[in-house]
Design an enzyme around this catalytic site. Sequence first.
Site, PDB file in Angstrom:
ATOM      1  N   LYS A  88      23.182  85.298 124.626  1.00 54.21           N
ATOM      2  CA  LYS A  88      21.735  85.167 124.786  1.00 54.21           C
ATOM      3  C   LYS A  88      21.083  86.526 124.943  1.00 54.21           C
ATOM      4  O   LYS A  88      20.010  86.793 124.427  1.00 54.21           O
ATOM      5  CB  LYS A  88      21.455  84.292 126.022  1.00 54.21           C
ATOM      6  CG  LYS A  88      19.982  84.060 126.302  1.00 54.21           C
ATOM      7  CD  LYS A  88      19.371  83.186 125.251  1.00 54.21           C
ATOM      8  CE  LYS A  88      17.867  83.088 125.346  1.00 54.21           C
ATOM      9  NZ  LYS A  88      17.292  82.739 124.023  1.00 54.21           N
TER      10      LYS A  88
ATOM     11  N   LYS B  95      18.023  81.283 112.082  1.00 48.02           N
ATOM     12  CA  LYS B  95      18.309  80.111 112.929  1.00 48.02           C
ATOM     13  C   LYS B  95      19.445  79.303 112.328  1.00 48.02           C
ATOM     14  O   LYS B  95      20.346  78.875 113.030  1.00 48.02           O
ATOM     15  CB  LYS B  95      17.081  79.181 113.039  1.00 48.02           C
ATOM     16  CG  LYS B  95      15.987  79.555 113.997  1.00 48.02           C
ATOM     17  CD  LYS B  95      16.300  79.447 115.446  1.00 48.02           C
ATOM     18  CE  LYS B  95      16.882  80.717 115.973  1.00 48.02           C
ATOM     19  NZ  LYS B  95      16.081  81.855 116.212  1.00 48.02           N
TER      20      LYS B  95
ATOM     21  N   HIS C  88      15.436  89.157  90.903  1.00 45.90           N
ATOM     22  CA  HIS C  88      16.084  90.477  90.908  1.00 45.90           C
ATOM     23  C   HIS C  88      17.464  90.421  91.548  1.00 45.90           C
ATOM     24  O   HIS C  88      17.955  91.432  92.039  1.00 45.90           O
ATOM     25  CB  HIS C  88      15.198  91.495  91.629  1.00 45.90           C
ATOM     26  CG  HIS C  88      13.876  91.694  90.954  1.00 45.90           C
ATOM     27  ND1 HIS C  88      13.767  92.258  89.709  1.00 45.90           N
ATOM     28  CD2 HIS C  88      12.613  91.375  91.333  1.00 45.90           C
ATOM     29  CE1 HIS C  88      12.487  92.285  89.351  1.00 45.90           C
ATOM     30  NE2 HIS C  88      11.764  91.740  90.326  1.00 45.90           N
TER      31      HIS C  88
ATOM     32  N   ARG D 167      24.024  82.311 128.653  1.00 44.31           N
ATOM     33  CA  ARG D 167      23.947  83.635 128.058  1.00 44.31           C
ATOM     34  C   ARG D 167      25.085  83.903 127.096  1.00 44.31           C
ATOM     35  O   ARG D 167      25.059  84.878 126.354  1.00 44.31           O
ATOM     36  CB  ARG D 167      23.938  84.698 129.157  1.00 44.31           C
ATOM     37  CG  ARG D 167      22.714  84.601 130.051  1.00 44.31           C
ATOM     38  CD  ARG D 167      22.926  85.348 131.329  1.00 44.31           C
ATOM     39  NE  ARG D 167      23.075  86.756 131.081  1.00 44.31           N
ATOM     40  CZ  ARG D 167      22.113  87.655 131.243  1.00 44.31           C
ATOM     41  NH1 ARG D 167      20.944  87.265 131.645  1.00 44.31           N
ATOM     42  NH2 ARG D 167      22.315  88.916 131.001  1.00 44.31           N
TER      43      ARG D 167
ATOM     44  N   GLU E 218      22.792  81.120 112.750  1.00 47.05           N
ATOM     45  CA  GLU E 218      23.201  81.217 114.156  1.00 47.05           C
ATOM     46  C   GLU E 218      23.836  79.919 114.656  1.00 47.05           C
ATOM     47  O   GLU E 218      24.853  79.960 115.333  1.00 47.05           O
ATOM     48  CB  GLU E 218      21.985  81.499 115.049  1.00 47.05           C
ATOM     49  CG  GLU E 218      21.543  82.947 115.086  1.00 47.05           C
ATOM     50  CD  GLU E 218      20.314  83.129 115.976  1.00 47.05           C
ATOM     51  OE1 GLU E 218      20.299  84.098 116.742  1.00 47.05           O
ATOM     52  OE2 GLU E 218      19.358  82.322 115.895  1.00 47.05           O
TER      53      GLU E 218
ATOM     54  N   TRP F 169      32.033  88.307 128.189  1.00 47.75           N
ATOM     55  CA  TRP F 169      31.829  88.242 126.739  1.00 47.75           C
ATOM     56  C   TRP F 169      32.573  89.438 126.181  1.00 47.75           C
ATOM     57  O   TRP F 169      32.189  90.579 126.439  1.00 47.75           O
ATOM     58  CB  TRP F 169      30.326  88.318 126.453  1.00 47.75           C
ATOM     59  CG  TRP F 169      29.910  87.988 125.065  1.00 47.75           C
ATOM     60  CD1 TRP F 169      29.839  86.752 124.500  1.00 47.75           C
ATOM     61  CD2 TRP F 169      29.446  88.901 124.061  1.00 47.75           C
ATOM     62  NE1 TRP F 169      29.370  86.836 123.220  1.00 47.75           N
ATOM     63  CE2 TRP F 169      29.130  88.146 122.919  1.00 47.75           C
ATOM     64  CE3 TRP F 169      29.275  90.278 124.005  1.00 47.75           C
ATOM     65  CZ2 TRP F 169      28.645  88.716 121.750  1.00 47.75           C
ATOM     66  CZ3 TRP F 169      28.805  90.858 122.836  1.00 47.75           C
ATOM     67  CH2 TRP F 169      28.487  90.079 121.730  1.00 47.75           C
TER      68      TRP F 169
ATOM     69  N   CYS G 285      27.958  89.138 129.470  1.00 47.87           N
ATOM     70  CA  CYS G 285      28.614  89.028 130.769  1.00 47.87           C
ATOM     71  C   CYS G 285      27.612  88.708 131.878  1.00 47.87           C
ATOM     72  O   CYS G 285      26.458  89.122 131.820  1.00 47.87           O
ATOM     73  CB  CYS G 285      29.286  90.338 131.114  1.00 47.87           C
ATOM     74  SG  CYS G 285      30.481  90.858 129.899  1.00 47.87           S
TER      75      CYS G 285
ATOM     76  N   ASN H  57      29.673  94.512 134.113  1.00 51.60           N
ATOM     77  CA  ASN H  57      28.958  94.266 132.855  1.00 51.60           C
ATOM     78  C   ASN H  57      28.725  95.622 132.218  1.00 51.60           C
ATOM     79  O   ASN H  57      28.359  96.569 132.919  1.00 51.60           O
ATOM     80  CB  ASN H  57      27.586  93.623 133.102  1.00 51.60           C
ATOM     81  CG  ASN H  57      27.691  92.191 133.549  1.00 51.60           C
ATOM     82  OD1 ASN H  57      28.777  91.624 133.594  1.00 51.60           O
ATOM     83  ND2 ASN H  57      26.547  91.607 133.893  1.00 51.60           N
ATOM     84  N   GLY H  58      28.869  95.707 130.913  1.00 48.67           N
ATOM     85  CA  GLY H  58      28.614  96.982 130.243  1.00 48.67           C
ATOM     86  C   GLY H  58      29.877  97.510 129.596  1.00 48.67           C
ATOM     87  O   GLY H  58      30.847  96.777 129.403  1.00 48.67           O
TER      88      GLY H  58
ATOM     89  N   GLU I   4      13.341  84.261 109.624  1.00 46.26           N
ATOM     90  CA  GLU I   4      13.653  83.663 110.920  1.00 46.26           C
ATOM     91  C   GLU I   4      14.302  82.284 110.721  1.00 46.26           C
ATOM     92  O   GLU I   4      15.231  81.914 111.433  1.00 46.26           O
ATOM     93  CB  GLU I   4      12.376  83.587 111.772  1.00 46.26           C
ATOM     94  CG  GLU I   4      12.501  82.859 113.092  1.00 46.26           C
ATOM     95  CD  GLU I   4      13.591  83.388 114.036  1.00 46.26           C
ATOM     96  OE1 GLU I   4      14.085  84.510 113.835  1.00 46.26           O
ATOM     97  OE2 GLU I   4      13.947  82.639 114.970  1.00 46.26           O
TER      98      GLU I   4
HETATM   99  C1  G6P Z   1      20.599  88.169 120.927  1.00 44.97           C
HETATM  100  C2  G6P Z   1      20.140  86.723 120.911  1.00 44.97           C
HETATM  101  C3  G6P Z   1      18.976  86.557 119.947  1.00 44.97           C
HETATM  102  C4  G6P Z   1      17.864  87.520 120.316  1.00 44.97           C
HETATM  103  C5  G6P Z   1      18.358  88.961 120.358  1.00 44.97           C
HETATM  104  C6  G6P Z   1      17.319  89.899 120.951  1.00 44.97           C
HETATM  105  O1  G6P Z   1      21.170  88.490 119.703  1.00 44.97           O
HETATM  106  O2  G6P Z   1      21.212  85.875 120.517  1.00 44.97           O
HETATM  107  O3  G6P Z   1      18.483  85.231 120.022  1.00 44.97           O
HETATM  108  O4  G6P Z   1      16.828  87.405 119.385  1.00 44.97           O
HETATM  109  O5  G6P Z   1      19.512  89.056 121.193  1.00 44.97           O
HETATM  110  O6  G6P Z   1      17.113  89.541 122.279  1.00 44.97           O
HETATM  111  P1  G6P Z   1      15.803  89.860 123.096  1.00 44.97           P
HETATM  112  O7  G6P Z   1      16.084  89.329 124.475  1.00 44.97           O
HETATM  113  O8  G6P Z   1      15.668  91.367 123.099  1.00 44.97           O
HETATM  114  O9  G6P Z   1      14.666  89.199 122.433  1.00 44.97           O
END
Ligand code: G6P
Length: 609
Positions: free
Chosen positions: A604, A486, A505, A27, A489, A75, A2, A100-101, A482
Amino acid sequence: MCGIVAATARREVSEILLEGLRRLEYRGYDSAGLALIDAERNLLLHKRLGKVAELEKAQAMTPHLGCVGIAHTRWATHGEPSAANAHPHISGNRIALVHNGIIENHEPLRAELRAAGYEFLSQTDTEVIVHLLHQQLAQGCEMLPALKQIIERIEGAYAIAAIDAENPDTVVAARSGSPLVIGVGIGENFLASDQLALRQVTDRFIFLDEGDVVAMTATGLHIENAAGDLVERPMQRVSEAVEAVDLGGFEHYMLKEIHEQPRALAATLGLGSEHHIDDARFGEGASAVFDKVRAVQVVACGTSYHAGLVARYWLEELCGIPCSVEVASEFRYRSRARREGTLLVTVSQSGETADTLAALRDQSEGEFIASLVIANVDHSSLVRESDLVFLTRAGTEIGVASTKAFTTQLVAFLMLAVVLGRRHGLSEVRERELVDALHQLPDCVASTLQLDADIKRLSEAFILKHHALFLGRGIQYPVAAEGALKLKEISYIHAEAYPAGELKHGPLALVDADMPVVAVAPGDELLEKLKSNLEEVRSRGGELFVFADRKAGLRDEPRVHVLNMPHCPAVIQPVTYTVALQLLSYHVAVQKGTDVDKPRNLAKSVTVE
Ligand code: G6P
């Protein structure tokens, strides 16, 4: 997640609010809305499901104009994404509020308000706050005292902003657990959940503290702290350029940010010609803390957590000190054994991730000798509340899938390993080699970026697949993790990473012609072992995509596609291989036609639990 934007001025502010929302779009959100008080003291409202562009259309059809207003991108947490659940929420046709929250005790409050005759138009937890505020104002309470009364009654995390048509000059706001910043103009004031939303109108900001409440008019600011004392918070000038919101000729922010990495890494390194990393890079007092460090505990979420997993290899190898790494949402809720002399390291691009922040706040007395945060956003909550700070210099990251923030976090960790290693037997010669390797990093990443066309070709094989496996050994295992993150995501392909030795395994049962297997296999001492894992895949009909050092001598064979990576010092290979995997995911996603910068359901910055 949000976003909040608010304004009180002597000029019309609807376009400022919309521009603020556009700047927060990255975001992640599912609906948007704005409310304004017009010259006749009418409360005007637009709410739309979907993009800010939908809200703009509504505003173009029926312009709502006013000098005081609030706006929001939502959101969904409580209640599905819909126009009804979008903020602002209103009460009594006079008050509008954005939040927000999460309000945890919304159910009993809703029952109480219903009994008092309030009708609920949404499924959100937020709507209880606006009715509570109305209840107070209807009894003749002033805006700020009314807000203070109701925050006594709500439990949970919040950043709130509200306007009242019967107090048409004022915006009131409160923060607890969710960020808020005031943008100071000349004869006008603004408020937002992120200063980026207001960079179009000011470069002067006041970052609110936990528990602060605010009443602001175009010319006045009244801030009270959690104890109810009138306070003056320092005003800070933010001079960082606003170039980030511009695509700069790239098709997506993610691609732009991938290509910005050589520059971001060099800025984060901040090294001239010297071969020494100063403790002071980690903040005032870092030397005294580092002298006492006997172990490291890394806590983070998502991509930042993967940075911690890579760092564990460096810290244990170069410093010989134990390092544990845990996702914040797990760490914060379990009983933990103590280890003397442990430094808590939180990692976060945004510096606002709710679970990571809670992990920092919830530590027990004496559990850690100090806290260090590796963050990309100055003035963020984690930065303000940690003892030591390393600011990565990635610049604003817009793409939801983190790229340049991650690789700059890796640089921060390698620098940390050097300064801690110095205290644990790292020789001067080795330190020099490491710093030399760091100096080469921007160029090595630039050479990796030149493989873009080759990687794009490889990516074509993934477009119709539903699953993918990523394998790596040693420090390349978290790099594979990672890479898998990606891919899932942004392309929505189910991808999992395994340490290559675990293949037999379990995951080997999944391997067939429909399961592409990506192997991260630089020419290190583990390559020979990895080669036999690769055979296991190939002999089951699997198709292999091997990212290998060009000096490792791997060649394309039937069902084995080799991407020859530039030869770089081994210690920085986690960064270069990550960049190659970023490009792979990017090209798969683009060809699949997904929303690369704003993947579905993701945000984000996750400022709620
Ligand atoms: C969200 C984002 C990720 C990010 C994670 C942690 O899930 O989509 O890309 O890695 O938050 O965010 P931060 O700001 O704490 O690195």
